[in-house]
Design an enzyme around this catalytic site. Structure first.
Site: not given
Ligand code: NAD
Length: 478
Positions: A170, A223, A227, A245, A279, A381
């Site tokens: 996805k 992500g 989540t 990750e 990231c 973040e």
């Protein structure tokens, strides 16, 4: 407008409901994607299940040949990958060409070559031999974000299928175009149907259905940390193999012995590449107080000269952020920085651009100073073109400040003395640290974070291990 369909069991299929895909540089609707739900996930799982036996019975060598075919076909469409990625994400096409398009091809080639070089481990005892074999796990559920869409999807699909798994993937609903291109490539090269299935839709529907599906034995998720926590809550009690990750708030440490003219371009690149939406971006910059007065004006000057604008122009260093909602979030952090007592040294606003970019989700690269390293701006973040600068007094002080967040993904140290830089790097609590460079990637090395930045490692043998079950067969001499 591009009409995107799911790719399930070797066929492109549409759904009744759709989601609009927007070019964030102009606000224009560029595509529609299926708003799939658990029904489409079930169809994809059925297809992946049916394909499992045949695919896993191919030899490793045969599967590597399929990866080579996919890589060749992707390479022949590199320019199209770069322009679709730029259209979908708002990033400069030059960056999409150099990073996204090229790395997607390299991911397939790398895992083909790396798997070919793999030889099973053997452990001898006095009277027996242990043979360690790697078996496929089964069906892999792969969920990816919007910042490096095909780069990250191919980073998962390549090792998953080379190890004999079948896949239900996805991509992010914000950036579906290159996942669709990959489906076309997979279809064109004739990969057996059901080996790779791509289901488009929302995370709360398609993503959640993948994570909770009892027949999906492994989840590789890239992500946000929030989540990732939800993914873990669902997958862990089902004992799925899990790789997470997640987010980062990475430190850049600039020591007093550094050559600033050499280091500043690298430090700025680490802060602002892909509009700060990597990231690994170094968004907290710790600078020795001995060179602070020289560093700050030089760095701010460099950043002020970075050009924001038309993603198709080779002159643009920064394009648009991925969406208007994301720009609002990043702007809210700039306002928070001001409320926390920070001073904006440059940026902080949307640039004035000509049509059709005058209403795009652009933001100037922003440098903030005067904040505590413990402030929310400096510890949460932001994932946008915003960096904070903080002076430090000693190497120990820099290490302590760098390690003060809940994140632990990456970092970089800049020094004229590589031994000193490396000693500091060893004390940074993250999965990866660069010395005098940033995002310098060797695909054989472990990639992943500690603390709230994730669980597990991918890359090289860590990917082969994660996408397989290691089974030991102990044979006693008769
Ligand atoms: P996100 O967590 O919002 O979404 C990531 C993916 O998860 C998307 O495909 C989304 O649809 C899906 N998703 C959402 N809810 C879900 C659920 N309940 N179950 C399953 N899937 C769900 O992240 P994003 O905004 O797309 O990406 C930005 C984040 O990704 C940042 O935090 C960034 O640091 C992180 N990131 C990490 C790495 C890494 O390697 N550590 C790499 C790139 C991005």
């Amino acid at each position: 407008m591009i009409i995107i369909q799911n790719y399930i069991n070797g066929k492109f299929q549409s759904t009744d409901k759709n989601i609009e895909d927007i070019n964030p540089a102009t606000g224009e609707i560029i595509a529609s994607i299926p708003k799939s739900n658990s029904n489409e996930v079930q169809m994809a799982v059925d297809a992946a299940d049916k394909a499992r036996k045949g695919w896993s019975e191919l030899s490793l060598e045969e599967r590597t040949q399929w990866l080579d075919k996919i890589a060749d076909s992707l390479e022949s469409r590199s320019e199209q990958i770069a322009s679709l990625e730029s259209l979908d994400t708002g990033k400069p096409v030059s960056l999409a060409r150099a990073v996204d398009a090229s790395r997607s091809v390299v991911n397939f080639r790398f895992f083909a070559d790396f798997a070919r070089g793999y030889s099973p481990e053997k452990f001898e005892m006095d009277d027996a031999t242990n043979h360690v074999i790697l078996k496929p796990v089964g069906i892999a559920g792969l969920i990816t974000p919007w910042n490096l869409p095909l780069y990250l999807l191919s980073w998962k699909i390549a090792p998953a299928i080379v190890m004999g798994n079948t896949v239900v993937a996805k991509p992010s609903e914000l950036t579906p175009l290159t996942a669709n291109l990959l489906a076309e490539v997979i279809h064109d090269v004739g990969l057996p149907k059901g080996v790779v299935n791509i289901v488009h839709g929302l995370g709360s529907e398609v993503g959640q259905s993948i994570v909770e599906h009892p027949k999906i034995n492994l989840i590789s998720f890239t992500g946000g940390t929030m989540t990732g926590r939800k993914v873990a809550e669902t997958a862990a009690p089902m004992f799925k193999k899990l790789s997470l990750e997640l987010g980062g708030k990475n430190a850049t440490i600039v020591l007093d012995d550094v050559n600033l003219d050499e280091a500043i371009p690298g430090i700025a690149r680490s802060g602002f590449l892909n509009q700060g939406q990597v990231c690994l971006c170094g968004s907290r910059i710790f600078v020795s107080d001995k060179i602070w007065d020289e560093f700050v004006p030089k760095f701010v000057d460099y950043v002020k000269n970075m050009k924001v604008g038309d993603p198709s122009s080779p002159d643009s260093d920064l394009g648009a952020l991925v969406s208007f909602a994301h720009r609002d979030k990043v702007e809210s952090y700039i306002h928070l920085a001001q409320r926390e007592g920070g001073e904006i040294l440059c940026g902080g606003q949307a640039p004035k651009l000509e049509s059709p970019f005058d209403n795009g989700a652009f933001l100037e690269p922003t440098v903030v100073t005067g904040l505590s390293h413990l402030s929310r701006t400096a510890t949460e973040e932001i994932f946008g073109p915003v960096v904070t600068l903080h002076p430090f007094e000693s190497d120990e002080n820099a290490i302590e400040m760098a390690n003060c967040t809940d994140y632990g993904l990456a970092g970089s140290v800049w020094s004229g003395n590589t031994d000193r830089g490396t000693k500091i790097a060893e004390k940074i609590e993250t999965g990866m640290v660069w010395v005098n460079t940033w995002l310098h990637r060797d695909l054989r090395v472990p990639f992943g974070g500690i603390k709230d930045s994730g669980v597990g490692r991918e890359g090289g043998r860590w990917s082969l291990g994660f996408f397989s079950e290691a089974i030991n067969i102990c044979v006693k001499e008769s």
